[in-house]
Design a protein around this motif. Sequence first.
Motif, PDB file in Angstrom:
ATOM      1  N   TYR A  32       0.846  -1.194   0.000  1.00  0.00           N
ATOM      2  CA  TYR A  32       0.000   0.000   0.000  1.00  0.00           C
ATOM      3  C   TYR A  32       0.881   1.242   0.000  1.00  0.00           C
ATOM      4  N   THR A  33       0.416   2.278  -0.705  1.00  0.00           N
ATOM      5  CA  THR A  33       1.215   3.485  -0.879  1.00  0.00           C
ATOM      6  C   THR A  33       0.314   4.630  -1.323  1.00  0.00           C
ATOM      7  N   VAL A  34       0.910   5.739  -1.737  1.00  0.00           N
ATOM      8  CA  VAL A  34       0.202   6.877  -2.320  1.00  0.00           C
ATOM      9  C   VAL A  34       0.934   7.298  -3.593  1.00  0.00           C
ATOM     10  N   ARG A  35       0.287   8.088  -4.399  1.00  0.00           N
ATOM     11  CA  ARG A  35       0.843   8.475  -5.696  1.00  0.00           C
ATOM     12  C   ARG A  35       2.233   9.090  -5.564  1.00  0.00           C
ATOM     13  N   GLU A  36       2.469   9.873  -4.531  1.00  0.00           N
ATOM     14  CA  GLU A  36       3.738  10.588  -4.387  1.00  0.00           C
ATOM     15  C   GLU A  36       4.938   9.659  -4.274  1.00  0.00           C
ATOM     16  N   SER A  37       4.716   8.384  -3.945  1.00  0.00           N
ATOM     17  CA  SER A  37       5.825   7.449  -3.768  1.00  0.00           C
ATOM     18  C   SER A  37       6.078   6.570  -4.992  1.00  0.00           C
ATOM     19  N   HIS A  38       5.311   6.762  -6.053  1.00  0.00           N
ATOM     20  CA  HIS A  38       5.450   5.882  -7.216  1.00  0.00           C
ATOM     21  C   HIS A  38       6.844   5.939  -7.832  1.00  0.00           C
ATOM     22  N   ASN A  39       7.397   7.145  -7.957  1.00  0.00           N
ATOM     23  CA  ASN A  39       8.678   7.298  -8.654  1.00  0.00           C
ATOM     24  C   ASN A  39       9.887   7.084  -7.752  1.00  0.00           C
ATOM     25  N   ASP A  40       9.652   6.830  -6.494  1.00  0.00           N
ATOM     26  CA  ASP A  40      10.763   6.690  -5.545  1.00  0.00           C
ATOM     27  C   ASP A  40      10.743   5.297  -4.920  1.00  0.00           C
ATOM     28  N   LYS A  41       9.971   5.111  -3.873  1.00  0.00           N
ATOM     29  CA  LYS A  41       9.962   3.837  -3.156  1.00  0.00           C
ATOM     30  C   LYS A  41       9.395   2.707  -4.016  1.00  0.00           C
ATOM     31  N   TYR A  57      -3.005 -18.154  -5.436  1.00  0.00           N
ATOM     32  CA  TYR A  57      -1.811 -18.108  -4.588  1.00  0.00           C
ATOM     33  C   TYR A  57      -2.072 -18.796  -3.255  1.00  0.00           C
ATOM     34  N   GLU A  58      -0.980 -19.267  -2.644  1.00  0.00           N
ATOM     35  CA  GLU A  58      -1.084 -19.966  -1.358  1.00  0.00           C
ATOM     36  C   GLU A  58      -0.838 -19.036  -0.177  1.00  0.00           C
ATOM     37  N   TRP A  59      -0.021 -18.021  -0.415  1.00  0.00           N
ATOM     38  CA  TRP A  59       0.367 -17.096   0.652  1.00  0.00           C
ATOM     39  C   TRP A  59       0.224 -15.661   0.154  1.00  0.00           C
ATOM     40  N   PHE A  60      -0.108 -14.730   1.093  1.00  0.00           N
ATOM     41  CA  PHE A  60      -0.296 -13.328   0.762  1.00  0.00           C
ATOM     42  C   PHE A  60       0.453 -12.481   1.786  1.00  0.00           C
ATOM     43  N   HIS A  61       1.354 -11.628   1.297  1.00  0.00           N
ATOM     44  CA  HIS A  61       2.146 -10.767   2.185  1.00  0.00           C
ATOM     45  C   HIS A  61       1.784  -9.316   1.904  1.00  0.00           C
ATOM     46  N   LEU A  62       1.386  -8.582   2.941  1.00  0.00           N
ATOM     47  CA  LEU A  62       0.962  -7.184   2.808  1.00  0.00           C
ATOM     48  C   LEU A  62       1.818  -6.283   3.689  1.00  0.00           C
ATOM     49  N   GLY A  63       2.267  -5.160   3.131  1.00  0.00           N
ATOM     50  CA  GLY A  63       3.023  -4.186   3.897  1.00  0.00           C
ATOM     51  C   GLY A  63       3.102  -2.868   3.162  1.00  0.00           C
ATOM     52  N   GLY A  64       3.797  -1.903   3.789  1.00  0.00           N
ATOM     53  CA  GLY A  64       3.914  -0.570   3.220  1.00  0.00           C
ATOM     54  C   GLY A  64       5.072  -0.444   2.250  1.00  0.00           C
ATOM     55  N   ASP A  65       5.254   0.776   1.731  1.00  0.00           N
ATOM     56  CA  ASP A  65       6.249   0.999   0.677  1.00  0.00           C
ATOM     57  C   ASP A  65       7.671   1.196   1.209  1.00  0.00           C
ATOM     58  N   ASP A  66       7.864   1.024   2.512  1.00  0.00           N
ATOM     59  CA  ASP A  66       9.216   1.119   3.067  1.00  0.00           C
ATOM     60  C   ASP A  66       9.667  -0.213   3.664  1.00  0.00           C
ATOM     61  N   LEU A 102       1.227  -6.562  -6.611  1.00  0.00           N
ATOM     62  CA  LEU A 102       0.252  -5.516  -6.897  1.00  0.00           C
ATOM     63  C   LEU A 102       0.362  -4.415  -5.848  1.00  0.00           C
ATOM     64  N   VAL A 103       0.301  -3.165  -6.330  1.00  0.00           N
ATOM     65  CA  VAL A 103       0.391  -1.994  -5.465  1.00  0.00           C
ATOM     66  C   VAL A 103      -0.989  -1.362  -5.364  1.00  0.00           C
ATOM     67  N   PHE A 104      -1.393  -0.985  -4.160  1.00  0.00           N
ATOM     68  CA  PHE A 104      -2.661  -0.308  -3.919  1.00  0.00           C
ATOM     69  C   PHE A 104      -2.365   1.122  -3.530  1.00  0.00           C
ATOM     70  N   SER A 105      -2.837   2.067  -4.349  1.00  0.00           N
ATOM     71  CA  SER A 105      -2.413   3.453  -4.225  1.00  0.00           C
ATOM     72  C   SER A 105      -3.610   4.389  -4.323  1.00  0.00           C
ATOM     73  N   THR A 106      -3.315   5.662  -4.549  1.00  0.00           N
ATOM     74  CA  THR A 106      -4.357   6.668  -4.765  1.00  0.00           C
ATOM     75  C   THR A 106      -4.535   6.970  -6.248  1.00  0.00           C
ATOM     76  N   THR A 107      -3.661   6.432  -7.075  1.00  0.00           N
ATOM     77  CA  THR A 107      -3.719   6.625  -8.522  1.00  0.00           C
ATOM     78  C   THR A 107      -3.402   5.305  -9.206  1.00  0.00           C
ATOM     79  N   THR A 108      -4.099   5.026 -10.286  1.00  0.00           N
ATOM     80  CA  THR A 108      -3.860   3.797 -11.028  1.00  0.00           C
ATOM     81  C   THR A 108      -2.732   3.981 -12.041  1.00  0.00           C
ATOM     82  N   ASP A 109      -1.819   3.043 -12.083  1.00  0.00           N
ATOM     83  CA  ASP A 109      -0.733   3.020 -13.070  1.00  0.00           C
ATOM     84  C   ASP A 109      -0.441   1.550 -13.368  1.00  0.00           C
ATOM     85  N   LEU A 110      -0.980   1.058 -14.480  1.00  0.00           N
ATOM     86  CA  LEU A 110      -0.872  -0.369 -14.771  1.00  0.00           C
ATOM     87  C   LEU A 110       0.527  -0.794 -15.150  1.00  0.00           C
TER      88      LEU A 110
END
Length: 932
Positions: A337-346, A408-417, A362-370
């Motif tokens: 999970y992230t926000v648009r401002e982190s797309h070009n960096d993290k 999938y058998e396993w799902f790992h969720l965390g932030g952009d850092d 897959l990234v979940f953000s505030t803006t879609t970028d396929l």
Amino acid sequence: IMIPPPPFDSNNDALSNKLKANFPGWDVVTSDPSSCRHNTREIMREWNVDSSRETILRYIALVEDSMGRELCILVQLYVYGGIFYSGGDDFELSGKGLLQKVTRDTEVLSMVFRDDRSGMDQVLLGAPAGHPVIRRAIEIIIDLFLSLGKGNAAASTIMAIEEFYNEPAPLNATRLASKGVYFLSISPPEDTTTENSNGPESVNENPMPNSIVAKAKPKQSAAKAEQRAADFEPDIDEESLTPNVTMIRTMLVNGRDDDGNEFPPPMTDLCHAHPVEGSDHDYVKALREATIHTTGSLNSTTVKIAPWNHYGKDKHFAEKTDSLIEVPAPRLMCLVYTVRESHNDKIDAIRNTWAGGCDGFLVFSTTTDLTIPAIAIRHKGPEVYENMWQKVRSIWKYVGEHHLMEEYEWFHLGGDDMFIIPNNLKTYLASLAYTHGSPRTTPYFVGRRFKDLWHNHFNTGGPGYTMSQATLRKLLHNIEADQCSPNLKTPKEDVTISQCLTSLGVHLTDTRDAKGRERYHHFDPGWMMDYTPRKRDVGSQIPQESDWYELYNREWGMLFGADCCAPDSVSFHYVPAGAIRHMHALLHQCQSNEAFSRSTIEAKAQTQTYCRWEPVQQSNTTALFRGDASRYRTKCNSIDEEGVSRSASIYTERVEVVISYCRPGTGFDWIYYDILLQVPKGWNVVLTFISRCSGEKSIPDFREYANIDKVNVINIGNSGGQEYSYAKFINEFMKNPSPAVILFAKERKPIDFNWNNLGGYRNTSEMIDIASNYEFGCGIKPGPKHSWYHDKQTLHGVFLKEWKQPAKAAKSIFNTEKYEHLQDFHHRALNYSFPPPKYTPVCYGGSFAIHSQKIVDFFRSDGSKGKGVMERLEHTLSRSGQAIIEELFVERSWAGFFSEPLSAVQESKLASDIKEIVPSSKPTAGQIKIMF
């Protein structure tokens, strides 16, 4: 609870009268420090915030500073009820408007002053005693203190009201009014008046929504709470888009991106860069010393697992590699999970490094970028950190609704850092499935365990957490149920999802390896490597600063330095973009770097040594005479040099702690702080409690701490005192001796040593270091002008009737007639004499450390005469009759039993340094005062 009377605010009688007129029976209270300290302690005990006395004292210490004042505002109101007023002109600007809004049945009143320059301040706060909103505000502010080092009564109260009434921020006047909740605000005059206004009075007529007057109602069910917040709506309808979640994996396998460029992009220019870009910590040193490495390549389709490398298994096999089991790699989906401002960096750093090691990404953000791929995810409430739980709920619902769960058998969720080592994660997950069952049918919830102040067990979201397909299926089936808080607005998504899963019967998995080293990490590798708990002032029970990380880990304990992290660690947190790229290069692209190669790591794990003690020239005789230095050093050689196995040597990395225990209710925190945290890194600990007063039921299971091998509890009843329990342990130990440093510890340190010739305590690490080198490590130091050596003639003649007897000891118990003096006790009771030198060491206080070889050598001395001495000592100290006088004699004998005698040269040097000898009428009779 007996509480001092409430303090009244007498600085503004007119205001007090106004407030009391609107709130009959309510008094105006202040944050008086003395009553606040008392009340804080009492409510913490009543709420059972933490059973640790240490923790409660930490809270009380907070009220000494400005942050403590914020806590006091809430504590005083919770205990007394009434109105708190901060003073100043703020009330005069809008107080009339506030009082016009308040009715007789108003229960909670809050005025908050907001200023872009000075922040937010609680101007006015009122509530009846024991109100749940105020209680929740107290819980929030303490949580903020311990996690962030700061807290604010105004912010905590607003958050409590939002949570209590299921209201999102910013609070809406119309919606609150429909629930019987009223609010009023105050801002600086220059921010609330205009050219057409009539001055500050306009604030009273048109209040801003920053301060709250709340009429308390029972908390509504989350399932029935009406949701009127403006939900986050992305600009693009992601429902019509289908992200390619296997895109990055395909690029990795092909070695090329869609434009034909090498993928992942080469980063070998970082192999020799130091320090790591964007980091304040030494990642390179941490990875090398903790031997953190990848167990395989990013595109591996199989993994080699070690089913025995889990906590609770045989730790000697933690790094065994000669019998690994190769199995298919599990299918893993990684979600960020992230926000648009982190797309070009993290996000760019993650995409080009570890993301390809996941089968789905897959990234979940505030803006879609396929092209990432990233989608904008809808969720209840605003896109703010305080609403993270709603964003996470929507992420999991998206996974289920788009049929990704079956893939999938396993799902790992965390932030952009976060930084993941995918092959290590897959290897660990495969070993879980091999040992406990398939993730498709067995629920797992895997991550870094914490226990917060409110006794919530949860997997922290920092390094991400991993759930099996079976767990995700159970979560999605219940995600709208009340126990999963579907309408809650909170930043603590990790706590909330853990509570939800726990209520569904899915519990946390202990992810440590067999040696107790963690795999998931809340911080970056360098921070983890450098971390040690904050120290306390000597003699103080209050830590200098609150250390939330140590508190949250106390249930399981921690390892430090190179043992901070398992070699097959899977995830880290707070890793900036530059460090993500650098760590990826070190682990995956710098093949020439031997520090991270498997062959180097395996060779290190299999190294054996043979060690022995060698005499050393003692240049500092003062340190020797004070018991601070050793006359030996431990010399170790490789197995090839010596041609013997390690088992034949005296080398040890084990300490056995013997605690003579007879004080139920005194607490056990001192064992953690004064012993466990000071054991050398990597050493194992055996705790042996010798229970003298049948209080063994109160002894906790210390095996929860990472470096505890075993906990023994031996109940000897009321058959002897402390010295008896030591003698009994020694005789039992000699039936099956093994190399170890043995630390004999009193159950608590004496507080009132008023003997000027004793100089305070040695810490555990110092005692172990001395004992490891074949010396006697005494827990009490001699005074600054004294030696720990005593004149034997004076010591032998000590006649305890000549100095003051303990006040509590009756003459019938403190029997000074039984033996003429110490030498008489040695001869008649033990058939023993100290070795020939004129001077012998004495250790006071009842705490000391010796190497087990010292005991072995004593038992074998003089044709095994030592064995008989110790057996007679145990019998003499048993309480078939009272033995207090014998206990005092034996306290003065332990060091003489287990210390190496001075050489003739050393004895001569000590004799020349003698300035004075303490007379036999004193408690430390015979102690030598030396000239420096």
